[in-house]
Design a protein around this motif. Structure first.
Motif, PDB file in Angstrom:
ATOM      1  N   VAL A   1       0.827  -1.206   0.000  1.00 38.98           N
ATOM      2  CA  VAL A   1       0.000   0.000   0.000  1.00 38.98           C
ATOM      3  C   VAL A   1       0.865   1.261   0.000  1.00 38.98           C
ATOM      4  O   VAL A   1       0.626   2.183  -0.764  1.00 38.98           O
ATOM      5  N   ALA A   2       1.839   1.336   0.888  1.00 43.03           N
ATOM      6  CA  ALA A   2       2.794   2.447   0.934  1.00 43.03           C
ATOM      7  C   ALA A   2       2.122   3.805   1.068  1.00 43.03           C
ATOM      8  O   ALA A   2       2.388   4.724   0.308  1.00 43.03           O
ATOM      9  N   GLU A   3       1.253   3.937   2.058  1.00 44.17           N
ATOM     10  CA  GLU A   3       0.519   5.194   2.259  1.00 44.17           C
ATOM     11  C   GLU A   3       1.419   6.400   2.468  1.00 44.17           C
ATOM     12  O   GLU A   3       1.074   7.500   2.072  1.00 44.17           O
ATOM     13  N   CYS A   4       2.573   6.215   3.096  1.00 45.39           N
ATOM     14  CA  CYS A   4       3.444   7.366   3.387  1.00 45.39           C
ATOM     15  C   CYS A   4       4.462   7.624   2.280  1.00 45.39           C
ATOM     16  O   CYS A   4       5.287   8.524   2.407  1.00 45.39           O
ATOM     17  N   GLY A   5       4.411   6.844   1.223  1.00 44.11           N
ATOM     18  CA  GLY A   5       5.313   7.075   0.101  1.00 44.11           C
ATOM     19  C   GLY A   5       6.758   6.711   0.370  1.00 44.11           C
ATOM     20  O   GLY A   5       7.660   7.202  -0.297  1.00 44.11           O
ATOM     21  N   GLY A   6       7.000   5.888   1.337  1.00 45.24           N
ATOM     22  CA  GLY A   6       8.368   5.449   1.611  1.00 45.24           C
ATOM     23  C   GLY A   6       9.091   6.255   2.662  1.00 45.24           C
ATOM     24  O   GLY A   6      10.318   6.189   2.756  1.00 45.24           O
TER      25      GLY A   6
ATOM     26  N   CYS B   1       4.421   4.665   8.298  1.00 44.01           N
ATOM     27  CA  CYS B   1       3.081   4.073   8.302  1.00 44.01           C
ATOM     28  C   CYS B   1       3.035   2.548   8.391  1.00 44.01           C
ATOM     29  O   CYS B   1       2.023   2.006   8.801  1.00 44.01           O
ATOM     30  N   ALA B   2       4.041   1.837   7.983  1.00 48.73           N
ATOM     31  CA  ALA B   2       4.117   0.363   8.008  1.00 48.73           C
ATOM     32  C   ALA B   2       3.166  -0.324   7.038  1.00 48.73           C
ATOM     33  O   ALA B   2       2.914  -1.510   7.172  1.00 48.73           O
ATOM     34  N   THR B   3       2.635   0.391   6.037  1.00 50.97           N
ATOM     35  CA  THR B   3       1.749  -0.247   5.062  1.00 50.97           C
ATOM     36  C   THR B   3       2.516  -0.836   3.878  1.00 50.97           C
ATOM     37  O   THR B   3       1.914  -1.193   2.859  1.00 50.97           O
ATOM     38  N   CYS B   4       3.817  -0.960   4.031  1.00 52.79           N
ATOM     39  CA  CYS B   4       4.642  -1.646   3.024  1.00 52.79           C
ATOM     40  C   CYS B   4       5.316  -2.861   3.665  1.00 52.79           C
ATOM     41  O   CYS B   4       6.334  -3.351   3.194  1.00 52.79           O
ATOM     42  N   HIS B   5       4.713  -3.346   4.734  1.00 53.33           N
ATOM     43  CA  HIS B   5       5.213  -4.491   5.495  1.00 53.33           C
ATOM     44  C   HIS B   5       5.312  -5.730   4.600  1.00 53.33           C
ATOM     45  O   HIS B   5       4.401  -6.028   3.832  1.00 53.33           O
ATOM     46  N   VAL B   6       6.430  -6.436   4.698  1.00 54.57           N
ATOM     47  CA  VAL B   6       6.631  -7.686   3.967  1.00 54.57           C
ATOM     48  C   VAL B   6       7.340  -8.688   4.862  1.00 54.57           C
ATOM     49  O   VAL B   6       7.891  -8.331   5.908  1.00 54.57           O
ATOM     50  N   TYR B   7       7.318  -9.939   4.418  1.00 55.89           N
ATOM     51  CA  TYR B   7       8.085 -10.992   5.072  1.00 55.89           C
ATOM     52  C   TYR B   7       9.221 -11.378   4.126  1.00 55.89           C
ATOM     53  O   TYR B   7       8.978 -11.774   2.990  1.00 55.89           O
ATOM     54  N   VAL B   8      10.438 -11.247   4.603  1.00 49.52           N
ATOM     55  CA  VAL B   8      11.609 -11.608   3.811  1.00 49.52           C
ATOM     56  C   VAL B   8      11.838 -13.103   3.964  1.00 49.52           C
ATOM     57  O   VAL B   8      11.850 -13.616   5.078  1.00 49.52           O
ATOM     58  N   ASP B   9      12.014 -13.789   2.828  1.00 50.16           N
ATOM     59  CA  ASP B   9      12.319 -15.211   2.886  1.00 50.16           C
ATOM     60  C   ASP B   9      13.518 -15.401   3.808  1.00 50.16           C
ATOM     61  O   ASP B   9      14.509 -14.669   3.713  1.00 50.16           O
ATOM     62  N   GLU B  10      13.413 -16.362   4.701  1.00 47.09           N
ATOM     63  CA  GLU B  10      14.426 -16.518   5.744  1.00 47.09           C
ATOM     64  C   GLU B  10      15.831 -16.735   5.205  1.00 47.09           C
ATOM     65  O   GLU B  10      16.808 -16.349   5.843  1.00 47.09           O
ATOM     66  N   ALA B  11      15.956 -17.299   4.025  1.00 45.66           N
ATOM     67  CA  ALA B  11      17.280 -17.496   3.426  1.00 45.66           C
ATOM     68  C   ALA B  11      17.953 -16.168   3.083  1.00 45.66           C
ATOM     69  O   ALA B  11      19.177 -16.106   2.937  1.00 45.66           O
ATOM     70  N   TRP B  12      17.177 -15.100   2.989  1.00 45.00           N
ATOM     71  CA  TRP B  12      17.693 -13.788   2.596  1.00 45.00           C
ATOM     72  C   TRP B  12      17.839 -12.815   3.753  1.00 45.00           C
ATOM     73  O   TRP B  12      18.497 -11.782   3.617  1.00 45.00           O
ATOM     74  N   ALA B  13      17.229 -13.091   4.869  1.00 41.65           N
ATOM     75  CA  ALA B  13      17.181 -12.128   5.977  1.00 41.65           C
ATOM     76  C   ALA B  13      18.560 -11.650   6.412  1.00 41.65           C
ATOM     77  O   ALA B  13      18.766 -10.465   6.679  1.00 41.65           O
TER      78      ALA B  13
ATOM     79  N   ARG C   1       7.545 -12.268   0.728  1.00 44.63           N
ATOM     80  CA  ARG C   1       6.146 -12.666   0.874  1.00 44.63           C
ATOM     81  C   ARG C   1       5.341 -11.446   1.338  1.00 44.63           C
ATOM     82  O   ARG C   1       5.778 -10.718   2.220  1.00 44.63           O
ATOM     83  N   ILE C   2       4.200 -11.257   0.713  1.00 46.40           N
ATOM     84  CA  ILE C   2       3.344 -10.121   1.029  1.00 46.40           C
ATOM     85  C   ILE C   2       2.266 -10.585   2.011  1.00 46.40           C
ATOM     86  O   ILE C   2       1.573 -11.570   1.750  1.00 46.40           O
ATOM     87  N   PRO C   3       2.109  -9.891   3.132  1.00 50.47           N
ATOM     88  CA  PRO C   3       1.063 -10.266   4.104  1.00 50.47           C
ATOM     89  C   PRO C   3      -0.332 -10.181   3.500  1.00 50.47           C
ATOM     90  O   PRO C   3      -0.545  -9.503   2.484  1.00 50.47           O
ATOM     91  N   ASP C   4      -1.280 -10.795   4.169  1.00 50.06           N
ATOM     92  CA  ASP C   4      -2.659 -10.806   3.662  1.00 50.06           C
ATOM     93  C   ASP C   4      -3.363  -9.471   3.822  1.00 50.06           C
ATOM     94  O   ASP C   4      -4.397  -9.234   3.214  1.00 50.06           O
ATOM     95  N   ARG C   5      -2.821  -8.576   4.646  1.00 50.68           N
ATOM     96  CA  ARG C   5      -3.420  -7.243   4.797  1.00 50.68           C
ATOM     97  C   ARG C   5      -2.347  -6.246   5.243  1.00 50.68           C
ATOM     98  O   ARG C   5      -1.380  -6.610   5.878  1.00 50.68           O
ATOM     99  N   GLN C   6      -2.556  -4.978   4.865  1.00 43.40           N
ATOM    100  CA  GLN C   6      -1.605  -3.924   5.213  1.00 43.40           C
ATOM    101  C   GLN C   6      -2.235  -2.859   6.105  1.00 43.40           C
ATOM    102  O   GLN C   6      -1.530  -2.119   6.752  1.00 43.40           O
TER     103      GLN C   6
END
Length: 107
Positions: free
Chosen positions: A37-42, A46-58, A101-106
């Motif tokens: 969603v990115a409500e604050c434009g980066g 706002c935390a509306t760009c929340h994602v889950y990073v694949d654990e191999a990449w964290a 991975r993108i969460p089910d809601r932002q």
């Protein structure tokens, strides 16, 4: 350009070529990836760009800052150990193949 794969909550995957130096959030928005969603434009307020990073990449990402950590406490979807704000991840060649991975809601 760096290849990034986004996996949606319904397990649909979408691979994009992201410009090095851009944020992961900007790469998602510029390619029309749903779920960022990115409500604050980066601006990391706002935390509306929340994602889950694949654990191999964290471990290949810069550490979470105190400000990002505080915002992650207020995400709409469950916060996990691999939660990040996509506006705080800078695309670089070392991240080629990154899986997000993108969460089910932002919001």
């Amino acid at each position: 350009m760096t290849t990034i794969t986004f996996i949606h909550a319904d397990n649909r995957s979408e691979t994009v070529e992201a410009a090095d130096g851009d944020s992961l959030m900007m790469a998602a928005l510029s390619h029309g990836v749903d779920g960022i969603v990115a409500e604050c434009g980066g601006n990391a307020v706002c935390a509306t760009c929340h994602v889950y990073v694949d654990e191999a990449w964290a471990s290949k990402l810069d550490p979470v800052t105190d400000d990002e950590d505080a915002l992650l406490d207020g995400t709409a979807a469950e916060r996990r150990p691999n939660s990040r704000l996509s506006c705080q991840i800078k695309i670089q060649p070392a991240l080629a193949g990154l899986v997000i991975r993108i969460p089910d809601r932002q919001s």
